[in-house]
Design an enzyme around this catalytic site. Structure first.
Site, PDB file in Angstrom:
ATOM      1  N   ASP A 187       0.765  -1.291   0.427  1.00 22.73           N
ATOM      2  CA  ASP A 187       0.485   0.048  -0.481  1.00 22.73           C
ATOM      3  C   ASP A 187       1.080   1.369   0.092  1.00 22.73           C
ATOM      4  O   ASP A 187       0.449   2.321  -1.254  1.00 22.73           O
ATOM      5  CB  ASP A 187      -0.864  -0.061   1.003  1.00 22.73           C
ATOM      6  CG  ASP A 187      -1.858  -1.544   1.048  1.00 22.73           C
ATOM      7  OD1 ASP A 187      -2.017  -1.599   0.493  1.00 22.73           O
ATOM      8  OD2 ASP A 187      -1.391  -2.547   2.482  1.00 22.73           O
ATOM      9  N   HIS A 205      -4.714  -3.494   6.209  1.00 20.52           N
ATOM     10  CA  HIS A 205      -4.812  -3.430   4.379  1.00 20.52           C
ATOM     11  C   HIS A 205      -6.612  -3.901   4.022  1.00 20.52           C
ATOM     12  O   HIS A 205      -6.366  -4.805   3.992  1.00 20.52           O
ATOM     13  CB  HIS A 205      -3.496  -4.596   4.515  1.00 20.52           C
ATOM     14  CG  HIS A 205      -3.575  -5.038   3.068  1.00 20.52           C
ATOM     15  ND1 HIS A 205      -2.822  -4.792   1.960  1.00 20.52           N
ATOM     16  CD2 HIS A 205      -3.899  -6.653   2.153  1.00 20.52           C
ATOM     17  CE1 HIS A 205      -3.193  -4.721   1.200  1.00 20.52           C
ATOM     18  NE2 HIS A 205      -3.507  -6.184   1.224  1.00 20.52           N
TER      19      HIS A 205
HETATM   20  P1  NAD Z   1      -2.327 -18.898  -4.636  1.00 18.68           P
HETATM   21  O1  NAD Z   1      -3.687 -18.615  -5.035  1.00 18.68           O
HETATM   22  O2  NAD Z   1      -1.313 -18.071  -6.251  1.00 18.68           O
HETATM   23  O3  NAD Z   1      -1.215 -19.472  -3.803  1.00 18.68           O
HETATM   24  C1  NAD Z   1      -1.509 -19.516  -2.837  1.00 18.68           C
HETATM   25  C2  NAD Z   1      -0.359 -20.779  -2.205  1.00 18.68           C
HETATM   26  O4  NAD Z   1      -0.421 -21.096  -1.075  1.00 18.68           O
HETATM   27  C3  NAD Z   1      -1.251 -21.481  -3.325  1.00 18.68           C
HETATM   28  O5  NAD Z   1       0.487 -22.555  -3.550  1.00 18.68           O
HETATM   29  C4  NAD Z   1      -1.649 -22.735  -1.786  1.00 18.68           C
HETATM   30  O6  NAD Z   1      -1.368 -24.578  -2.590  1.00 18.68           O
HETATM   31  C5  NAD Z   1      -0.814 -22.344  -0.735  1.00 18.68           C
HETATM   32  N1  NAD Z   1      -1.360 -22.489   0.425  1.00 18.68           N
HETATM   33  C6  NAD Z   1      -3.002 -22.445   0.752  1.00 18.68           C
HETATM   34  N2  NAD Z   1      -2.755 -23.035   2.357  1.00 18.68           N
HETATM   35  C7  NAD Z   1      -1.720 -23.125   2.221  1.00 18.68           C
HETATM   36  C8  NAD Z   1      -0.889 -23.309   4.228  1.00 18.68           C
HETATM   37  N3  NAD Z   1      -1.918 -24.033   5.144  1.00 18.68           N
HETATM   38  N4  NAD Z   1       0.487 -24.293   3.875  1.00 18.68           N
HETATM   39  C9  NAD Z   1       1.242 -23.675   2.624  1.00 18.68           C
HETATM   40  N5  NAD Z   1       1.293 -23.497   1.293  1.00 18.68           N
HETATM   41  C10 NAD Z   1      -0.259 -23.125   1.215  1.00 18.68           C
HETATM   42  O7  NAD Z   1      -2.575 -17.425  -3.862  1.00 18.68           O
HETATM   43  P2  NAD Z   1      -1.522 -16.178  -4.244  1.00 18.68           P
HETATM   44  O8  NAD Z   1      -2.151 -14.552  -5.985  1.00 18.68           O
HETATM   45  O9  NAD Z   1      -0.022 -16.228  -4.056  1.00 18.68           O
HETATM   46  O10 NAD Z   1      -2.072 -14.345  -2.484  1.00 18.68           O
HETATM   47  C11 NAD Z   1      -1.300 -15.586  -1.695  1.00 18.68           C
HETATM   48  C12 NAD Z   1      -1.987 -14.583  -0.523  1.00 18.68           C
HETATM   49  O11 NAD Z   1      -1.927 -13.494  -0.616  1.00 18.68           O
HETATM   50  C13 NAD Z   1      -3.523 -14.308  -0.708  1.00 18.68           C
HETATM   51  O12 NAD Z   1      -4.393 -14.302   0.737  1.00 18.68           O
HETATM   52  C14 NAD Z   1      -3.461 -12.927  -1.183  1.00 18.68           C
HETATM   53  O13 NAD Z   1      -5.400 -12.550  -1.304  1.00 18.68           O
HETATM   54  C15 NAD Z   1      -2.662 -12.268  -0.373  1.00 18.68           C
HETATM   55  N6  NAD Z   1      -2.000 -11.408  -0.944  1.00 18.68           N
HETATM   56  C16 NAD Z   1      -2.283  -9.892  -0.026  1.00 18.68           C
HETATM   57  C17 NAD Z   1      -1.507  -8.901  -0.355  1.00 18.68           C
HETATM   58  C18 NAD Z   1      -0.905  -7.862   1.030  1.00 18.68           C
HETATM   59  O14 NAD Z   1      -0.488  -7.042   0.186  1.00 18.68           O
HETATM   60  N7  NAD Z   1      -1.188  -8.222   2.033  1.00 18.68           N
HETATM   61  C19 NAD Z   1      -1.327  -8.514  -1.673  1.00 18.68           C
HETATM   62  C20 NAD Z   1      -1.100 -10.096  -2.342  1.00 18.68           C
HETATM   63  C21 NAD Z   1      -1.957 -10.499  -2.409  1.00 18.68           C
HETATM   64  C1  LMR Z   2      -3.336  -6.315  -2.871  1.00 18.06           C
HETATM   65  O1  LMR Z   2      -3.672  -5.675  -1.903  1.00 18.06           O
HETATM   66  O2  LMR Z   2      -3.157  -6.726  -3.983  1.00 18.06           O
HETATM   67  C2  LMR Z   2      -3.924  -7.463  -2.838  1.00 18.06           C
HETATM   68  O3  LMR Z   2      -3.867  -7.511  -0.827  1.00 18.06           O
HETATM   69  C3  LMR Z   2      -5.251  -9.000  -3.094  1.00 18.06           C
HETATM   70  C4  LMR Z   2      -5.846  -7.976  -3.097  1.00 18.06           C
HETATM   71  O4  LMR Z   2      -7.337  -8.885  -2.732  1.00 18.06           O
HETATM   72  O5  LMR Z   2      -6.902  -6.907  -2.368  1.00 18.06           O
END
Ligand code: NAD
Ligand code: LMR
Length: 326
Positions: free
Chosen positions: A159, A187
């Site tokens: 952010d 967030h």
């Molecule tokens: P994705 O679905 O591509 O990958 C997630 C991975 O996590 C998968 O490979 C899955 O098998 C694995 N997984 C699920 N449960 C698990 C566990 N208990 N232990 C280990 N691995 C596990 O998703 P992504 O695009 O990589 O996003 C991951 C997370 O990050 C989501 O919750 C998304 O919303 C979050 N995210 C947060 C931010 C932020 O700014 N905080 C930004 C982007 C995404």
């Molecule tokens: C983001 O800010 O891009 C991540 O937290 C993914 C989402 O769900 O917005």
């Protein structure tokens, strides 16, 4: 050459994982003289895909990569880990808010908190990326009561980076010209990107950029950027999230420069009116691997209202997960 450190990543075969691992192994987080051993954690159905990622990591012949280990559970995956990126969790899809993921993702962080406490290194530092990241970090920390407070944090650096980039573009400047741009609170769309204390080329952002734009366009743009990316890409942000996770851990490792602030969601003790005991994003400085919440920042009534709203939301999220808090 220094001794290698152990870096664990959950969700290593996912989208963010794929953007993160290669940069970690290339030295983008801990520097060109710090070897690492990667400890990649997934769920059992994703272990085959993880094998493929490991083959690709090996094929890069990264000089700093001194080992790759895999695990299908956090107790094995976090063994001896000094640094942990907690990414593994379900992403939201179009039309969902991040808080809608609490029921699906919250329980993941109970087991992972316990595993940090029982298996990680004494100097462990962890960032939660999986959403809703502030409340997941709270669940994790509450299930790791033996881990010193403040070692488990949540990521709001994405952010901050979004806010920096928007202001730089608007002001006709570079991202590196923007300083002290900090994101407060959750967030989520209630986050407050504090443009009042930020500067661009040393000038207050409020005088360099139209205030109407800052209040009416910039704040919602930053707050809803994740949803805009999902709408455009059909999938949630991945490379930018991985980059921000590297920024978060790199700043924690190397420290902030003199006069610089950064955003980290850390345990609140009620500073700036935030509810006590939630993971609230504050302005922090970092030195010697320890963060310090910046003292004495004066907020306008407008900013205080924003801080109160995002704090209320975090308190409500905590209420929803109260059964998971150890
Ligand atoms: P994705 O679905 O591509 O990958 C997630 C991975 O996590 C998968 O490979 C899955 O098998 C694995 N997984 C699920 N449960 C698990 C566990 N208990 N232990 C280990 N691995 C596990 O998703 P992504 O695009 O990589 O996003 C991951 C997370 O990050 C989501 O919750 C998304 O919303 C979050 N995210 C947060 C931010 C932020 O700014 N905080 C930004 C982007 C995404
Ligand atoms: C983001 O800010 O891009 C991540 O937290 C993914 C989402 O769900 O917005």
């Amino acid at each position: 050459m220094k001794a290698p450190i152990r870096v664990a990543i959950t969700g290593a075969a996912g989208n963010i994982g794929y953007a993160l691992l290669f940069r970690l192994a290339a030295g983008d987080c801990y520097g060109p003289d710090q070897p690492i051993i990667l400890q990649l954690v997934e769920i059992p159905p994703a272990m085959k895909a993880l094998d493929g990622v490991c083959m690709e990591l090996a094929d890069c012949a990264f000089p700093l990569l001194h080992g790759i280990e895999t695990a299908d559970n956090p107790a094995d995956g976090f063994k001896g880990a000094n640094q942990i990126f907690m990414v593994g969790a379900r992403p939201r899809s179009k039309g969902m808010e991040r808080a809608d993921l609490i029921q699906a993702n919250g329980p993941i962080f109970v087991a992972q908190g316990k595993a940090i406490e029982s298996a990680a290194a004494d100097d462990v530092r962890a960032v939660v990326v999986g959403n809703p990241c502030n409340t997941n970090a709270l669940i994790c920390a509450k299930n790791a009561p033996g881990v010193p407070e403040g070692r488990i944090t949540a990521m709001t650096r994405l952010d901050q980076n979004r806010a920096v980039s928007q202001v730089a573009t608007k002001a006709g400047a570079l991202a590196s010209d923007v300083e002290r741009m900090v994101v407060w609170g959750n967030h989520s769309p209630t986050m407050f990107a504090d443009y009042f204390h930020a500067t661009v080329k040393g000038q207050a952002v409020t005088s360099a950029v139209d205030e109407g734009w800052l209040q009416n366009d910039f704040l919602p743009l930053v707050g809803k950027r994740g949803a805009a990316i999902i709408e455009a890409r059909g999938a949630s942000s991945a490379a930018s999230a991985a980059s921000a996770a590297i920024d978060h851990m790199s700043t924690w490792w190397h420290g902030t420069k003199e006069g610089q602030w950064t955003s980290m969601a850390v345990p609140s003790h009620g500073q700036y009116g935030a509810p006590e005991g939630v993971m609230f994003s504050f302005a922090v400085t970092v030195s010697g691997g320890e963060y310090q919440i910046v003292d004495g920042i004066e907020h306008s009534d407008f900013a205080k209202e924003k801080l109160a709203a995002t704090g209320d939301e975090l308190a409500n999220e905590r209420e929803v997960v109260k059964d998971l808090l150890g």
